[in-house]
Design a protein around this motif. Structure first.
Motif, PDB file in Angstrom:
ATOM      1  N   SER A  63       0.822  -1.198   0.000  1.00 24.04           N
ATOM      2  CA  SER A  63       0.000   0.000   0.000  1.00 24.04           C
ATOM      3  C   SER A  63       0.861   1.256   0.000  1.00 24.04           C
ATOM      4  O   SER A  63       0.610   2.205  -0.750  1.00 24.04           O
ATOM      5  CB  SER A  63      -0.901  -0.042   1.225  1.00 24.04           C
ATOM      6  OG  SER A  63      -1.565   1.164   1.364  1.00 24.04           O
ATOM      7  N   SER A  64       1.915   1.251   0.839  1.00 20.92           N
ATOM      8  CA  SER A  64       2.722   2.468   0.946  1.00 20.92           C
ATOM      9  C   SER A  64       3.478   2.724  -0.354  1.00 20.92           C
ATOM     10  O   SER A  64       3.578   3.864  -0.820  1.00 20.92           O
ATOM     11  CB  SER A  64       3.658   2.379   2.144  1.00 20.92           C
ATOM     12  OG  SER A  64       4.994   2.226   1.745  1.00 20.92           O
ATOM     13  N   LEU A  65       3.983   1.679  -0.969  1.00 22.04           N
ATOM     14  CA  LEU A  65       4.662   1.876  -2.253  1.00 22.04           C
ATOM     15  C   LEU A  65       3.673   2.289  -3.335  1.00 22.04           C
ATOM     16  O   LEU A  65       3.939   3.176  -4.134  1.00 22.04           O
ATOM     17  CB  LEU A  65       5.371   0.585  -2.674  1.00 22.04           C
ATOM     18  CG  LEU A  65       6.681   0.276  -1.953  1.00 22.04           C
ATOM     19  CD1 LEU A  65       7.115  -1.151  -2.220  1.00 22.04           C
ATOM     20  CD2 LEU A  65       7.778   1.244  -2.384  1.00 22.04           C
ATOM     21  N   GLN A  66       2.516   1.619  -3.329  1.00 22.36           N
ATOM     22  CA  GLN A  66       1.546   1.870  -4.389  1.00 22.36           C
ATOM     23  C   GLN A  66       1.049   3.314  -4.355  1.00 22.36           C
ATOM     24  O   GLN A  66       0.860   3.929  -5.406  1.00 22.36           O
ATOM     25  CB  GLN A  66       0.360   0.899  -4.236  1.00 22.36           C
ATOM     26  CG  GLN A  66      -0.564   0.865  -5.435  1.00 22.36           C
ATOM     27  CD  GLN A  66      -0.025  -0.028  -6.550  1.00 22.36           C
ATOM     28  OE1 GLN A  66       0.336  -1.172  -6.317  1.00 22.36           O
ATOM     29  NE2 GLN A  66       0.054   0.509  -7.756  1.00 22.36           N
ATOM     30  N   VAL A  67       0.862   3.857  -3.163  1.00 26.14           N
ATOM     31  CA  VAL A  67       0.397   5.248  -3.076  1.00 26.14           C
ATOM     32  C   VAL A  67       1.399   6.181  -3.743  1.00 26.14           C
ATOM     33  O   VAL A  67       1.039   7.065  -4.523  1.00 26.14           O
ATOM     34  CB  VAL A  67       0.159   5.660  -1.605  1.00 26.14           C
ATOM     35  CG1 VAL A  67      -0.008   7.168  -1.493  1.00 26.14           C
ATOM     36  CG2 VAL A  67      -1.049   4.944  -1.057  1.00 26.14           C
ATOM     37  N   GLY A  68       2.679   5.959  -3.462  1.00 27.86           N
ATOM     38  CA  GLY A  68       3.703   6.810  -4.063  1.00 27.86           C
ATOM     39  C   GLY A  68       3.721   6.694  -5.581  1.00 27.86           C
ATOM     40  O   GLY A  68       3.765   7.696  -6.299  1.00 27.86           O
ATOM     41  N   ILE A  69       3.689   5.464  -6.069  1.00 37.40           N
ATOM     42  CA  ILE A  69       3.729   5.243  -7.517  1.00 37.40           C
ATOM     43  C   ILE A  69       2.505   5.846  -8.189  1.00 37.40           C
ATOM     44  O   ILE A  69       2.600   6.549  -9.198  1.00 37.40           O
ATOM     45  CB  ILE A  69       3.754   3.732  -7.835  1.00 37.40           C
ATOM     46  CG1 ILE A  69       4.902   3.032  -7.129  1.00 37.40           C
ATOM     47  CG2 ILE A  69       3.830   3.508  -9.321  1.00 37.40           C
ATOM     48  CD1 ILE A  69       4.754   1.525  -7.122  1.00 37.40           C
ATOM     49  N   THR A  71       0.509   8.148  -7.142  1.00 38.15           N
ATOM     50  CA  THR A  71       0.503   9.611  -7.076  1.00 38.15           C
ATOM     51  C   THR A  71       1.420  10.193  -8.143  1.00 38.15           C
ATOM     52  O   THR A  71       1.064  11.170  -8.822  1.00 38.15           O
ATOM     53  CB  THR A  71       0.936  10.087  -5.680  1.00 38.15           C
ATOM     54  OG1 THR A  71       0.102   9.481  -4.701  1.00 38.15           O
ATOM     55  CG2 THR A  71       0.845  11.594  -5.565  1.00 38.15           C
TER      56      THR A  71
ATOM     57  N   VAL B  40      -5.867  -2.710  -4.332  1.00 39.76           N
ATOM     58  CA  VAL B  40      -4.981  -2.224  -3.276  1.00 39.76           C
ATOM     59  C   VAL B  40      -5.770  -1.847  -2.035  1.00 39.76           C
ATOM     60  O   VAL B  40      -6.628  -0.988  -2.089  1.00 39.76           O
ATOM     61  CB  VAL B  40      -4.242  -0.954  -3.750  1.00 39.76           C
ATOM     62  CG1 VAL B  40      -3.179  -0.576  -2.759  1.00 39.76           C
ATOM     63  CG2 VAL B  40      -3.694  -1.154  -5.128  1.00 39.76           C
TER      64      VAL B  40
ATOM     65  N   VAL C 301       9.184   9.802  -4.069  1.00 42.43           N
ATOM     66  CA  VAL C 301       7.729   9.741  -3.950  1.00 42.43           C
ATOM     67  C   VAL C 301       7.305   9.026  -2.672  1.00 42.43           C
ATOM     68  O   VAL C 301       6.179   8.538  -2.568  1.00 42.43           O
ATOM     69  CB  VAL C 301       7.085   9.050  -5.174  1.00 42.43           C
ATOM     70  CG1 VAL C 301       7.380   9.835  -6.436  1.00 42.43           C
ATOM     71  CG2 VAL C 301       7.575   7.618  -5.313  1.00 42.43           C
TER      72      VAL C 301
END
Lengths: 495, 495, 495
Positions: A63-69, A71, B40, C301
């Motif tokens: 989740s934390s990686l996916q949010v950055g990507i 965004t 996600v 990011v």
């Protein structure tokens, strides 16, 4: 004039007063990590004890990686869509006369500033706020409602539930939607060019982006009644393009044609644009920007196959529309007309905007092929009807916005990239999907056209819509702005 | 003319008929996740039970995230490369005369549409389909062969095995390669400008992108015989640039020089471009786009150090080439010539395209330095040879495409960023690598030049290649398109 | 002239000789993974045994993915900042006369090449090398010091510790910082336009980017004394913009005003730019590029909310500044002036550059509103002072660079997106932060202005600064470059 400026000044100050407290709502319940001290351990970090990790830890990591990507993707594509402002400015100024260039550039430059303010002030809330099937009613002002994005789905708590399917922060959602809203207003600019008063256009744009666009947008993207009946518009053939087109049509009808465009004997006096270099530049910038518009509308990279598919359908439709518009223009006008070629590309792009995620690459080629034919015929038709559209905005955005929306109902195949749309008419789905698409076209069209007519009428009544014939002949650059676009080059003012 | 248009119409319809069924092949055996309902979980998702996770789960997670990231990177850089079409259009039109502007813009605008169709129809398959060392033979049409991308390496099952090293979906690979193919065709446009018939250029471009470019591309990037002997061309100094250059040279030789360029007494009559603003604009857009061209050719972000290294070698070569071309032009022509400065930048970029991933930053500076000198000398040389290249495309793309390819054999250091190339001559590797590079230069050059000569010859025989002298003097804008680029500005048609 | 060229030639050769060995320092102790053989297993990879994984494995995974993502983001935004070179080139050439266009374009094109070389040669090391509070002293040349990036924080081992907070490879850090350094030099170009000798500008730019900019940059971003006292400049209102502005001011004072700008009776003779299309094009490109400048300055990011927030504050300030500059220009000049509208946007963008990460969206609106007013008043003020700045660079970059830096001290709220700045004056933090900001403004301003004055003076003494009045009247295109920008268009040389 002074009175209007005074009013706008007051309005601006009110915005700001209201805006400052809004900052308190930011990032509710979140302590964002320090920008300058990222928690990511480097390759040589101290070794952690060998404790087994749980699925929960893994999910948090993803989740934390996916949010950055996601965004980064949403912002990157939003920047491309923002850049389309340059494309519109160049196409429009290039297709108009040198004497009106400053005015057209000024309109195109300020329109995104207007959009930024009005969509922030009220538009976002009307479009995505929880509310009725007809408009948002919660979190209306300054995108200031409760919101725990990037939480998604069930985990989402807030007043903008209709857009809780994308796991990006609120301001990323807002900015992405803002650049789309801005596009609708720039479409109008082209159709009313070379005769509209500068401040009349500003006032109308404010209302279009702040009120009209968000309301019909709510119907489709904000969980409104058109979404409920199963209408699909992936990236905005209707939400953005035909809305801009209907608003423009209303303006053109009230404004009338440019002086000298239609002769008394019924024939058309072609008025050529002053720089085909700017037109081509603008066309390529718009095509480039569309790679933000369509693939970016996934609002995430969770499904790489989807965004790649959308990039290819988008490009294929543009390419095929260029070929068909070139050929039709070659056949009808005897020579391949560059303005038709550029408008062909834009027509294909507008037409594929709604269906890009729902149709095969082969279907996108056919959609583009048809769009390129439609745009040439539409340009000729509007001239027959003596509806004067200097840049072909109606042929590109209105006609192909409608066609693209209906094309979903014809060419969609269930589960091409994600959302299950059901099959379109040509793939065995019957008229169900097509009917929903048509309902969307009609309801959005009627609402936007009628309200736009009313707003244009009020603007006309209270401050006037059209510059004087004398100013029109001298050029709006001198009349509205007291300057010239190309003062070092002589001899073009007499035209 | 009508017959040609008719033929093209028929061809288009055939494409489409063939294209629709192709959609059935998409995403074989995959049910793509819903775009609008990402799986996600949000930060506040319901707690999962604390079950330890396995390496398999972790690998799946990494894989799923990596596909999204890599796809975003490949598409983003592909968009930048697409944007180079604008750069080429502006450089070429700016360096030519105002009276030919519409024609040049139209060529540059339509050429990517042609490329999009022909590379989809057959080019992709010829280039990346499994087959012989000389061309692809499987999955030839409409990128429609079996393919389970984003699977990579051993896990890959499909007919496009040569490009199974990048873990992105098929359409992402296709689109990235398409924008490169399009570049080759735009290179030709500049060299044949101001005298070629519009439809002759269109036909040639279709064959170049659909047949010629993919075949030599297969030799190097498609697992063909040049790849087997250890030739390296990271981002296409040979695959793209010198191929475009050879095809252009063949055309220029058959076309002849522009009327009035070379006087009877052997002296050169310089023909100046009509807008150095457009030239500079185009040059900077191309430099910008090259950051997609070279760093994007990693086709993934798995190795961040590699893409950062490539960005810096690319930029350093461009910068040094600007400095050296400025100085050489200053010395030879007594004043620093802006068109030489811009072409210097492009020369450096072309030269570093093959070696960008294989050489140090210091070496990239030297490569750029040499490229900047070469381009100025080459421009003067081609004029001595009375080979008329209005924009310097041969000096930039052919000469420096060759030089850049050979530079790998001179400056490569084993394992600078990834692939083990072995060392080049200057780093103790002897002549082995240089010989392979030279073999690539020669074989691609001979094939492309001979075939291009044949194709140009056939086009000339069947439909004519060059406009009439009268049309050339009046300008191709009026002759080919019946219009002018800058109708509001007077007095430039007599030149 | 020949002597200078000779000297530069020698310098270039020295660079290269020094540069080649530098390649040995690359990627110390790292064997980068093969670009063409990514280790990522595909979806269908052979099943791994079900061994539980540890937190360490997970951290490594996160780290490896994060490096790739962050590098892609840093490079993508760096490319956007690079693209601002086009914006500056177009705004400056558009706002100047047609007869000086080639010279202006050449300056803007070569300046980034100069910056690329001098920042690589010495600038990077002076700015980010470990050293004293006043400048870097280690790893000075060719970014060649020890460095184990992408390791961060405690794990970082190397001589560029001040920038160890971002987990990207060294060359990504270098390239991102390089494009910022290049921006400072282009700012100078506009203010000294239409009268400066080409080589004088080149020499000054080399020194500015290689020595002056990095020293003051070290004070703030390189861990120097201004960082120590708690001064904050998120993306460079001071580091980049006011430094460019102070250097420009020194040059303008030594150069004097353009011939004919100020009449003997004290009145101002307005000199109009030759193409408002180019100005608007440039303005929109700059706005687009600023989305790299500000959001990219997160250099990662890891915090999606931060970059989204920064994108919105950046855009909001630009939009509000457009509205306020339009209104003020409308009131003072009676008509809305397009050059004021464009400069208004730029003023808002400069002003929000320092505070974009530290203030709320509401505050960003007020900052933009003030910036738009300031820029119009400043343009009028500099004309009153007979300080001749053809493009308004001082009003945009110097005045609003100062204002933006101070705005942090007024509007900052602790922990808006990451770094704890403490509150500004208007949010209850008292004068502490404002005082630190003011100290930064003054110390950077005094240093840059004094040193720039000295450097400009030496350039003037040794090679001359200003072209002859005769050349100025004929135009620098003919004088410096022996050519014209628009040879097909007649009649503009007499102005």
């Amino acid at each position: 004039m002074k009175r209007i400026i005074g009013m706008m000044m007051v309005a601006l100050c009110l915005f700001c007063a209201a805006a400052v407290p809004a900052s308190a709502e930011e990032a509710p319940g979140q302590a964002p990590p320090a920008v300058s001290q990222p928690a990511v351990p480097g390759p040589a970090a101290a070794p952690a004890p060998a404790v087994p990790v749980t699925q929960k830890t893994l999910d948090d990591l993803k989740s934390s990686l996916q949010v950055g990507i996601d965004t980064a993707w949403v912002l990157f594509t939003a920047f491309l869509v923002f850049f389309m402002n340059l494309g519109f400015a160049m196409v429009e100024s290039g297709l108009c006369r040198a004497k009106n260039t400053v005015n057209i550039l000024a309109k195109n430059f300020i329109v995104f500033a207007i959009a930024s303010v009005s969509f922030w002030f009220i538009g976002w809330g009307l479009m995505f706020g929880n509310g009725s099937p007809f408009m948002g009613l919660e979190g209306l002002f300054f995108a200031g409602g409760a919101d725990n994005s990037p939480a998604v789905g069930e985990a989402y708590k807030g007043v903008y539930a209709a857009i809780n399917w994308t796991g990006v922060p609120l301001w990323a959602k807002f900015f992405f939607q803002l650049v789309f809203a801005g596009t609708a207003a720039t479409i109008v600019s082209g159709a009313v060019a070379e005769r509209i008063k500068f401040h009349a256009f500003i006032i109308f744009s404010f209302i279009l982006v702040g009120i009209m666009y968000p309301i019909t947008g709510h119907w489709i993207w904000g969980g409104g009644f058109l979404a409920s009946i199963g209408m699909f518009d992936f990236a905005g053939s209707t939400v953005v393009h035909s809305v801009g087109g209907w608003a423009a049509l209303a303006g053109v009808l009230l404004l009338g044609s440019r002086t000298g465009k239609y002769r008394a004997d019924g024939s058309v006096n072609p008025i050529f644009g002053h720089s085909m270099s700017l037109v081509t530049l603008g066309g390529l910038v718009l095509w480039f920007g569309w790679f933000g518009f369509n693939p970016g509308s996934t609002m995430g990279v969770g499904d790489g196959s989807a965004i790649a598919h959308i990039a290819v359908t988008t490009n294929t439709a543009a390419a095929m529309a260029i070929l068909s518009s070139t050929l039709v223009s070659w056949l009808i006008q005897k020579k391949p007309d560059l303005s038709m070629i550029v408008n062909g590309a834009l027509a294909g792009l507008v037409a594929i905007t709604a269906p890009c995620a729902f149709v095969s690459v082969g279907s996108s080629a056919i959609i583009g092929l048809i769009a390129g034919v439609l745009v040439v015929l539409a340009v000729l038709m509007f001239d027959k009807l003596r509806i004067d559209d200097p840049v072909g905005a109606l042929s590109v955005h209105l006609v192909n916005g409608i066609f693209g929306t209906l094309a979903v109902g014809l060419f969609a195949q269930d589960k091409i990239t994600g959302t299950a749309t059901g099959n379109g008419l040509l793939f065995g789905g019957g008229f169900k999907l097509l009917a929903a698409q048509a309902a969307g076209v009609v309801s959005v069209g009627v609402f936007t056209f009628v309200v736009a007519l009313l707003v244009w009428y009020l603007v006309k009544a209270f401050m006037g819509l059209r510059v004087s014939t004398e100013e029109e002949i001298t050029g709006l650059d001198l009349g509205e702005h007291g300057t010239k676009a190309y003062p070092d080059f002589q001899g073009f003012l007499t035209k």
